[in-house]
Design a protein around this motif. Structure first.
Motif, PDB file in Angstrom:
ATOM      1  N   GLU F 108       0.833  -1.197   0.000  1.00 47.12           N
ATOM      2  CA  GLU F 108       0.000   0.000   0.000  1.00 47.12           C
ATOM      3  C   GLU F 108       0.874   1.256   0.000  1.00 47.12           C
ATOM      4  OE1 GLU F 108      -3.335  -0.021   2.573  1.00 47.12           O
ATOM      5  OE2 GLU F 108      -3.555   2.162   2.534  1.00 47.12           O
ATOM      6  N   ARG F 112       0.988   4.269  -2.630  1.00 47.32           N
ATOM      7  CA  ARG F 112       0.876   5.676  -2.240  1.00 47.32           C
ATOM      8  C   ARG F 112       2.001   6.498  -2.879  1.00 47.32           C
ATOM      9  NH1 ARG F 112       3.801   8.860   0.587  1.00 47.32           N
ATOM     10  NH2 ARG F 112       4.982   7.241   1.670  1.00 47.32           N
ATOM     11  N   MET F 113       3.217   5.978  -2.826  1.00 42.93           N
ATOM     12  CA  MET F 113       4.359   6.674  -3.432  1.00 42.93           C
ATOM     13  C   MET F 113       4.214   6.783  -4.942  1.00 42.93           C
ATOM     14  SD  MET F 113       7.695   5.004  -1.606  1.00 42.93           S
ATOM     15  CE  MET F 113       7.230   3.986  -0.189  1.00 42.93           C
ATOM     16  N   GLY F 114       3.403   5.915  -5.519  1.00 35.94           N
ATOM     17  CA  GLY F 114       3.235   5.932  -6.966  1.00 35.94           C
ATOM     18  C   GLY F 114       4.279   5.104  -7.690  1.00 35.94           C
ATOM     19  N   ILE F 115       5.037   4.274  -6.958  1.00 38.38           N
ATOM     20  CA  ILE F 115       6.097   3.510  -7.623  1.00 38.38           C
ATOM     21  C   ILE F 115       5.848   2.009  -7.592  1.00 38.38           C
ATOM     22  CG2 ILE F 115       7.889   5.246  -7.217  1.00 38.38           C
ATOM     23  CD1 ILE F 115       8.934   3.196  -5.053  1.00 38.38           C
ATOM     24  N   ARG F 118       7.401  -0.225 -10.170  1.00 37.14           N
ATOM     25  CA  ARG F 118       8.824  -0.587 -10.130  1.00 37.14           C
ATOM     26  C   ARG F 118       9.084  -1.854  -9.323  1.00 37.14           C
ATOM     27  NH1 ARG F 118      12.436   3.613 -11.382  1.00 37.14           N
ATOM     28  NH2 ARG F 118      14.122   2.132 -11.095  1.00 37.14           N
TER      29      ARG F 118
END
Lengths: 232, 232, 232, 232, 232, 232
Positions: F108, F112-115, F118
């Motif tokens: 999660e 949230r970090m948007g990564i 990766r």
């Protein structure tokens, strides 16, 4: 850029600057960006020896990923470092740079990094005065004014939480712009200099497997000797 | 590749092949891919004149986007053409190529195109025999056998609907592989040759605005004269 | 549409046009689109025999995926072909069509293709004059003017690199609109006609496994005989 | 399905079942799914009058979105209702149904809903016994055993938090499968019946604008009278 | 909120309301939201016994996921229930609430649910009058007017198909706002009350494995006794 | 953790450690994570004064975003810092931690970090020996062996380019694990300590607008005095 970067990290690291003997004078298109990437590989191959980390001083991070493959030290990009620093200061990130046609190059890097979803505002303004060589150490007041004005509008319109100032010639403008903005401003070269210190200090092991392990046994012509030697 | 491409399109177009005088012999790493992109720009600048479209004969599409900016005719990439053709034949697309460390280069292109979500299977096998120069026109049976075997497993394991054969040295292997697979196989160079015909025939207007409009007034050193002239 | 498509491909292919005997007169809603998809299946089942490829002449690509499952030749959609062609000409793609409530139908197709991320601008304008039967071969000047004006604004506002003209009644308007736009314009029916040529020429193998293999042994009532026969 | 749905909601609602007079006997392909969508529109047009909500009893939700446009009462789909219920019970959702080639149809719906990212496991098993008409009210023990075994493996392998049982003939199997699984199981028809109660009770206003407003003034042939009347 | 929720479900369920003895008076920041989540856990641990479902009465769904782990009955959130209900009524969903700085909290929940792609419009207006205690049961006309005006603009500007009214103090405003909007309006607390009925009635099994199985054998200090006991 | 962090940054910064007087002993569930976030807010409010940056020493980054809102200095999370450092060392990132049910909490945060895109590999192993208090400064050889073995398998199976070791009790294990892996290993606490140095040195301006501006004028009960004072 070298001066701003060295001032940022102070005694934490000694930065040595090198410039490509050939290539585009300024990167303002995909074509020049591609040529700059090749030039960065030549520079990296020739100068990495003895360094703890390499800071790639081009605002689009041209050549960043191949350099990570080619060298066995950390390689830091100005754009990437600025965006990852911004990620730690707020949710919605904006980027202000010079030249609208540069935006797709930055956006492609944001997608490569996998953080395009964090980018909430982009602007590439036309500001020829920024490319005029400065007489000394001080940023041009007219350039600073224009940056602050555009930045403030971008922050307001897109509800930004952090703003990245990107572009080689904008190095050093943060102190003049920050007081006029209600959210933190990041200077790409400062952020990159500190990431270079941070990564260099952690001394990450070199890749010995996978697609980042240095290539060997490759035949190539038309490059400088240091690059050809590393690939051989 | 030229022979396979010309055979694919027959009399619909006349293909003229050119090869870079310098650069990497084979692209097997990010570094070589970057150098190949610069070499492709030199070739494009020198040879586009008088053509209806340009087909970029490198399996990673190195230089594709800058060439689209630099030239005023359509530029077609083998990888892109193969994947877009595959998109029209089924839902779940797979790609089989040579060399596992090439996969990230292909995957980055799929992300750039925006169709990474369609890719359901990737394989980069080690098959040195594929790089041995062929005695004549026929594909090597041992190579075809290995390709068919790996392809069949990939199709089965990932429920693929279409399979792309990618890699310069795999040009021409489709007829030997297709009969052993239950889904359509696409040869990158055939697909690209047909896309070049299709795009060339539609004669799309050149970009006069935006980031794909040809750059002008740029200073650059270290390139061949045709490229420097186009940028000047 | 048939006339524009045939003119586009010239002697590269012979196009045969068929029209559904029943169904909606025009597709302007999800409901009509669903009915059109069923009608397309009936047409495909009845007329595919002996063709190298099928071009589905409805701007929303209604029935495209089931036709790919039902038939053993390539099936090309106007919307899909136009967008995939656009992907090869620039980064940011826009679409201009008639009727705002049609946009969700197009957008759902862009998501299905997996390329929604490439779409940078959408417009569905109200232009009743476009539906008036033309007296001859020439596009209506007033319609062309309205299209050019809206298209130019969309290109400018969204920094588009390519513009797709979509909608059956807009077939043939490209020559009148292109000169007034600074980026390439694509006509869906031309793009589709060329993709049909390109896919038909590659003669991709039929699916013998997976969810696109033709269904058999299915009981269905209420359809025409050709469709029921293919499913039986 | 009607029996299971009515039992689920008890006295909270009275369900009235209708079946299409024509169309596919079972939906097992994209083609049949398209025909089923048209049949659902005919049914909806004919029977919505006087109801508070419509429950679409087909496991792929064929026709769901056009029905929402056509009717002025809420329309509930079995697949959608099951997945949205699952979203409220855990993070990683799995779906078990009959027939592997049905999975793309379900996956396309999950993408349409925008919740494909929540789906962590899919399985479409071959279980002909499930299609044998049951002698009475009880699920077949052999079918229940097979479902439980496959479900348990899917939950374990994909770390699922919730499992959806999908498929018309699996209605009513939840009580037999749940005791053998460590995570909640959802029966599509039960979930849909309760969503129909919940939506019907809230009496949402009909769409008077946008692409879901009922279409009017449309000409269509070949449909039943009730559908033609609604479109007229 | 309790009054509106009970009125919505009528005799379908009996709702019992409890309020945290400590914590933030109103949630208007990330900090207060975090404290509210801890308070919700204490309440849940103390009051779940004997209930069929728990409805979490805070507009940001603070504590929703940990409550699902802690309790063995369904837990329903106002925001989640409203958005999932909206997903069943149209394609493009908007949310109107009070306070612009609350939007990131809602947006993070939409991302957690995996349905951020469905959200087509967000607005957080400043409306202090909404926080004034009402004299009785009726919504304040001035507040209703402001809501309706902002909602209508949001629906129009973003082509919304459904609008969610979110925020504890907006409970009960739907009847006053709906008549002035051309698309359905959803009240979070009504939607949540019905989802609680629907989930409670299905009696989903408790998690016995995975990350939602209730934690045991954990040491914790500083909480109320009921929470500590459940964790012990 | 404090010892490892201080050793990592050497003389570049002085770290002062504080521990919450109340809360969960160890975070092994969503519930404990929520309680830990509230405890982190109390600690941050009480101890930020006079510091250049705050390093949040909990492997899930519980409370990170609200602390960024509450405090006017940079706040660094172990997980976030490790992942953003990893982003600068390779393309495909993996994370190895203790306890499979912790993975959703990490995942999660990655979303949230948007990564999340990766992240190419996740593993949460059961290793009770890691929680045994160590006799001195050295990591337990048996724990190091188990970590190295699982890490090597994860790297190999998922073609990872970088591996993050996450979990408070794994602080300091990097030197023992790295030699047995062919890709760089990152220790969360080292990475976070260096990010704290880097961010603290850049002295980013505090937020004066947007959702990260410190909240004021809020009423809250049940917290410690420092937190209540900051919110007042």
């Amino acid at each position: 850029m070298l001066r701003v970067a060295q001032a940022a990290v102070g005694s934490a690291a000694t930065l040595v600057g090198v410039t490509a003997p050939h290539g585009p004078a300024v990167v303002g298109s995909r074509t020049e960006n591609t040529l700059a990437a090749s030039a960065a590989l030549e520079l990296g191959a020739a100068h990495a020896e003895g360094c703890d980390a390499m800071l790639l001083g081009i605002s689009t991070d041209a050549g960043l990923e191949p350099l990570r493959e080619l060298l066995d030290i950390p390689v830091v990009g100005m754009l990437e470092a600025a965006l990852l620093t911004a990620c730690q200061l707020g949710g919605r990130i904006g980027l202000l740079t010079l030249g609208e046609r540069m935006l797709p190059l930055y956006q492609e890097q944001a997608r490569r990094m996998g953080i395009a979803g964090r980018m909430a505002g982009w602007a590439g303004i036309e500001l020829p005065a920024a490319f005029t060589p400065q007489s000394g150490d001080a940023p041009e007041p007219a350039v600073a004014d224009a940056l602050a004005e555009h930045a403030a509008r971008l922050v307001q319109d897109q509800c930004l939480d952090v703003l990245v100032l990107s572009g080689a010639v904008l190095a050093g403008y943060r102190p003049a712009v920050q007081p006029r903005l209600p959210v933190p401003v990041i200077d790409g070269i400062e952020a990159a200099a500190w990431q270079a210190v941070a990564l260099g200090a952690q001394k990450p092991a070199a890749h010995r497997a996978g697609s980042y392990a240095p290539p060997h046994g490759r035949r190539v012509t038309g490059t400088g000797a240091p690059l050809a030697r590393r690939l051989a």
